[in-house]
Design a protein around this motif. Sequence first.
Motif, PDB file in Angstrom:
ATOM      1  N   GLN A   1      34.100 -21.272 -20.048  1.00 39.64           N
ATOM      2  CA  GLN A   1      33.658 -21.038 -18.677  1.00 39.64           C
ATOM      3  C   GLN A   1      34.467 -19.923 -18.038  1.00 39.64           C
ATOM      4  OE1 GLN A   1      34.029 -24.749 -16.561  1.00 39.64           O
ATOM      5  NE2 GLN A   1      32.723 -25.854 -18.005  1.00 39.64           N
ATOM      6  N   GLY A   2      33.922 -19.386 -16.970  1.00 41.43           N
ATOM      7  CA  GLY A   2      34.626 -18.400 -16.166  1.00 41.43           C
ATOM      8  C   GLY A   2      34.377 -18.702 -14.699  1.00 41.43           C
ATOM      9  N   LEU A   3      35.386 -18.523 -13.880  1.00 38.54           N
ATOM     10  CA  LEU A   3      35.280 -18.821 -12.454  1.00 38.54           C
ATOM     11  C   LEU A   3      35.603 -17.563 -11.670  1.00 38.54           C
ATOM     12  CD1 LEU A   3      34.708 -21.286 -10.659  1.00 38.54           C
ATOM     13  CD2 LEU A   3      37.157 -21.661 -10.522  1.00 38.54           C
ATOM     14  N   GLY A   4      34.792 -17.265 -10.652  1.00 31.88           N
ATOM     15  CA  GLY A   4      35.031 -16.088  -9.838  1.00 31.88           C
ATOM     16  C   GLY A   4      34.415 -16.231  -8.466  1.00 31.88           C
TER      17      GLY A   4
ATOM     18  N   GLU B   1      32.448 -11.852 -15.937  1.00 28.66           N
ATOM     19  CA  GLU B   1      33.529 -11.068 -16.538  1.00 28.66           C
ATOM     20  C   GLU B   1      34.644 -11.979 -17.046  1.00 28.66           C
ATOM     21  OE1 GLU B   1      34.734  -8.199 -13.609  1.00 28.66           O
ATOM     22  OE2 GLU B   1      32.915  -7.003 -13.878  1.00 28.66           O
ATOM     23  N   LYS B   2      35.014 -12.998 -16.236  1.00 33.31           N
ATOM     24  CA  LYS B   2      36.059 -13.938 -16.673  1.00 33.31           C
ATOM     25  C   LYS B   2      35.584 -14.751 -17.875  1.00 33.31           C
ATOM     26  CE  LYS B   2      39.046 -13.931 -12.922  1.00 33.31           C
ATOM     27  NZ  LYS B   2      39.418 -14.623 -11.745  1.00 33.31           N
ATOM     28  N   LEU B   3      34.308 -15.153 -17.862  1.00 31.95           N
ATOM     29  CA  LEU B   3      33.741 -15.870 -19.006  1.00 31.95           C
ATOM     30  C   LEU B   3      33.796 -14.988 -20.251  1.00 31.95           C
ATOM     31  CD1 LEU B   3      32.094 -18.126 -20.407  1.00 31.95           C
ATOM     32  CD2 LEU B   3      30.054 -17.027 -19.512  1.00 31.95           C
ATOM     33  N   SER B   4      33.437 -13.737 -20.099  1.00 30.12           N
ATOM     34  CA  SER B   4      33.459 -12.805 -21.221  1.00 30.12           C
ATOM     35  C   SER B   4      34.873 -12.651 -21.774  1.00 30.12           C
ATOM     36  CB  SER B   4      32.903 -11.454 -20.785  1.00 30.12           C
ATOM     37  OG  SER B   4      32.904 -10.554 -21.856  1.00 30.12           O
ATOM     38  N   GLN B   5      35.868 -12.550 -20.895  1.00 26.27           N
ATOM     39  CA  GLN B   5      37.260 -12.448 -21.326  1.00 26.27           C
ATOM     40  C   GLN B   5      37.689 -13.711 -22.078  1.00 26.27           C
ATOM     41  OE1 GLN B   5      39.360 -11.755 -17.683  1.00 26.27           O
ATOM     42  NE2 GLN B   5      38.650  -9.636 -17.492  1.00 26.27           N
ATOM     43  N   ASN B   6      37.339 -14.871 -21.527  1.00 21.87           N
ATOM     44  CA  ASN B   6      37.686 -16.138 -22.179  1.00 21.87           C
ATOM     45  C   ASN B   6      37.029 -16.249 -23.556  1.00 21.87           C
ATOM     46  OD1 ASN B   6      39.181 -16.888 -19.951  1.00 21.87           O
ATOM     47  ND2 ASN B   6      37.565 -18.161 -19.074  1.00 21.87           N
ATOM     48  N   LEU B   7      35.778 -15.833 -23.635  1.00 17.24           N
ATOM     49  CA  LEU B   7      35.061 -15.883 -24.902  1.00 17.24           C
ATOM     50  C   LEU B   7      35.682 -14.921 -25.916  1.00 17.24           C
ATOM     51  CD1 LEU B   7      32.725 -16.948 -26.595  1.00 17.24           C
ATOM     52  CD2 LEU B   7      31.275 -15.185 -25.580  1.00 17.24           C
ATOM     53  N   GLN B   8      36.029 -13.708 -25.481  1.00 14.64           N
ATOM     54  CA  GLN B   8      36.671 -12.730 -26.374  1.00 14.64           C
ATOM     55  C   GLN B   8      37.976 -13.284 -26.931  1.00 14.64           C
ATOM     56  OE1 GLN B   8      34.228 -10.287 -27.290  1.00 14.64           O
ATOM     57  NE2 GLN B   8      36.175  -9.486 -27.887  1.00 14.64           N
ATOM     58  N   THR B   9      38.785 -13.871 -26.069  1.00 20.01           N
ATOM     59  CA  THR B   9      40.058 -14.452 -26.495  1.00 20.01           C
ATOM     60  C   THR B   9      39.822 -15.563 -27.512  1.00 20.01           C
ATOM     61  OG1 THR B   9      41.032 -13.947 -24.348  1.00 20.01           O
ATOM     62  CG2 THR B   9      42.156 -15.605 -25.679  1.00 20.01           C
ATOM     63  N   TRP B  10      38.845 -16.403 -27.237  1.00 20.74           N
ATOM     64  CA  TRP B  10      38.543 -17.507 -28.125  1.00 20.74           C
ATOM     65  C   TRP B  10      38.020 -16.999 -29.466  1.00 20.74           C
ATOM     66  CZ3 TRP B  10      33.742 -19.651 -29.797  1.00 20.74           C
ATOM     67  CH2 TRP B  10      33.868 -20.887 -30.431  1.00 20.74           C
ATOM     68  N   LEU B  11      37.129 -15.992 -29.442  1.00 22.07           N
ATOM     69  CA  LEU B  11      36.545 -15.478 -30.682  1.00 22.07           C
ATOM     70  C   LEU B  11      37.572 -14.794 -31.579  1.00 22.07           C
ATOM     71  CD1 LEU B  11      33.101 -14.077 -29.464  1.00 22.07           C
ATOM     72  CD2 LEU B  11      33.506 -16.058 -30.944  1.00 22.07           C
ATOM     73  N   GLU B  12      38.679 -14.342 -31.016  1.00 19.12           N
ATOM     74  CA  GLU B  12      39.726 -13.721 -31.825  1.00 19.12           C
ATOM     75  C   GLU B  12      40.455 -14.737 -32.707  1.00 19.12           C
ATOM     76  OE1 GLU B  12      42.151 -11.679 -28.981  1.00 19.12           O
ATOM     77  OE2 GLU B  12      40.652 -10.127 -28.635  1.00 19.12           O
ATOM     78  N   THR B  13      40.344 -16.007 -32.363  1.00 20.20           N
ATOM     79  CA  THR B  13      41.076 -17.035 -33.107  1.00 20.20           C
ATOM     80  C   THR B  13      40.185 -17.874 -34.013  1.00 20.20           C
ATOM     81  OG1 THR B  13      40.823 -18.650 -31.325  1.00 20.20           O
ATOM     82  CG2 THR B  13      42.763 -17.216 -31.244  1.00 20.20           C
ATOM     83  N   VAL B  14      38.869 -17.606 -34.025  1.00 23.23           N
ATOM     84  CA  VAL B  14      37.953 -18.421 -34.821  1.00 23.23           C
ATOM     85  C   VAL B  14      37.140 -17.542 -35.764  1.00 23.23           C
ATOM     86  CG1 VAL B  14      37.742 -20.189 -33.044  1.00 23.23           C
ATOM     87  CG2 VAL B  14      36.118 -18.305 -33.083  1.00 23.23           C
ATOM     88  N   LYS B  15      36.430 -18.171 -36.690  1.00 19.58           N
ATOM     89  CA  LYS B  15      35.506 -17.483 -37.582  1.00 19.58           C
ATOM     90  C   LYS B  15      34.117 -18.054 -37.371  1.00 19.58           C
ATOM     91  CE  LYS B  15      38.519 -17.441 -41.524  1.00 19.58           C
ATOM     92  NZ  LYS B  15      38.602 -17.706 -42.955  1.00 19.58           N
ATOM     93  N   ILE B  16      33.144 -17.211 -37.579  1.00 17.57           N
ATOM     94  CA  ILE B  16      31.765 -17.677 -37.548  1.00 17.57           C
ATOM     95  C   ILE B  16      31.246 -17.582 -38.977  1.00 17.57           C
ATOM     96  CG2 ILE B  16      29.433 -17.229 -36.717  1.00 17.57           C
ATOM     97  CD1 ILE B  16      30.682 -16.122 -34.163  1.00 17.57           C
ATOM     98  N   VAL B  17      30.778 -18.709 -39.506  1.00 21.73           N
ATOM     99  CA  VAL B  17      30.240 -18.745 -40.860  1.00 21.73           C
ATOM    100  C   VAL B  17      28.852 -19.384 -40.805  1.00 21.73           C
ATOM    101  CG1 VAL B  17      32.508 -18.903 -41.958  1.00 21.73           C
ATOM    102  CG2 VAL B  17      31.280 -20.986 -41.390  1.00 21.73           C
ATOM    103  N   THR B  18      28.071 -19.130 -41.833  1.00 19.70           N
ATOM    104  CA  THR B  18      26.751 -19.744 -41.947  1.00 19.70           C
ATOM    105  C   THR B  18      26.839 -20.835 -42.998  1.00 19.70           C
ATOM    106  OG1 THR B  18      25.698 -17.655 -41.391  1.00 19.70           O
ATOM    107  CG2 THR B  18      24.328 -19.310 -42.463  1.00 19.70           C
ATOM    108  N   LEU B  19      26.428 -22.002 -42.643  1.00 17.91           N
ATOM    109  CA  LEU B  19      26.467 -23.141 -43.549  1.00 17.91           C
ATOM    110  C   LEU B  19      25.053 -23.424 -44.021  1.00 17.91           C
ATOM    111  CD1 LEU B  19      28.033 -25.519 -44.795  1.00 17.91           C
ATOM    112  CD2 LEU B  19      27.560 -26.782 -42.693  1.00 17.91           C
TER     113      LEU B  19
END
Length: 126
Positions: A41-44, A52-70
Amino acid sequence: MNLAVKTTSQTTTPKLTYDVLIENQQDGTVKAILLDLPDCQGLGNTDTEAIEKLSQNLQTWLETVKIVTLEIEAPKAENPWMKFAGIFKDDPQFDEMLAYIEADRRELDAQMEEYYRQLDAENKTK
């Protein structure tokens, strides 16, 4: 059950798109919530700021995870209707039953055609 996880090492990162819920809060702020990931979520003070805050939070989160197809292979099960295939092949009344079904279907089709013809005629008179 066979499982396969596909991972790719791409040189270019594909663009991801997400649906975002914009929610006005009682205190006058705006919350942007990622529908696919409601914890993100992002709050403004405005829609734009919240996104913009949501996008920043998502970017930070995506840097620490992987997306794979199962891929999960579906279990091979016999079609439950196959045990009934051909059970009437030696029934002397089978052809008669089929003729009855076909006649009934023709009668129902004729009734529906008449119904739609009447409905169309009523709509033209309006």
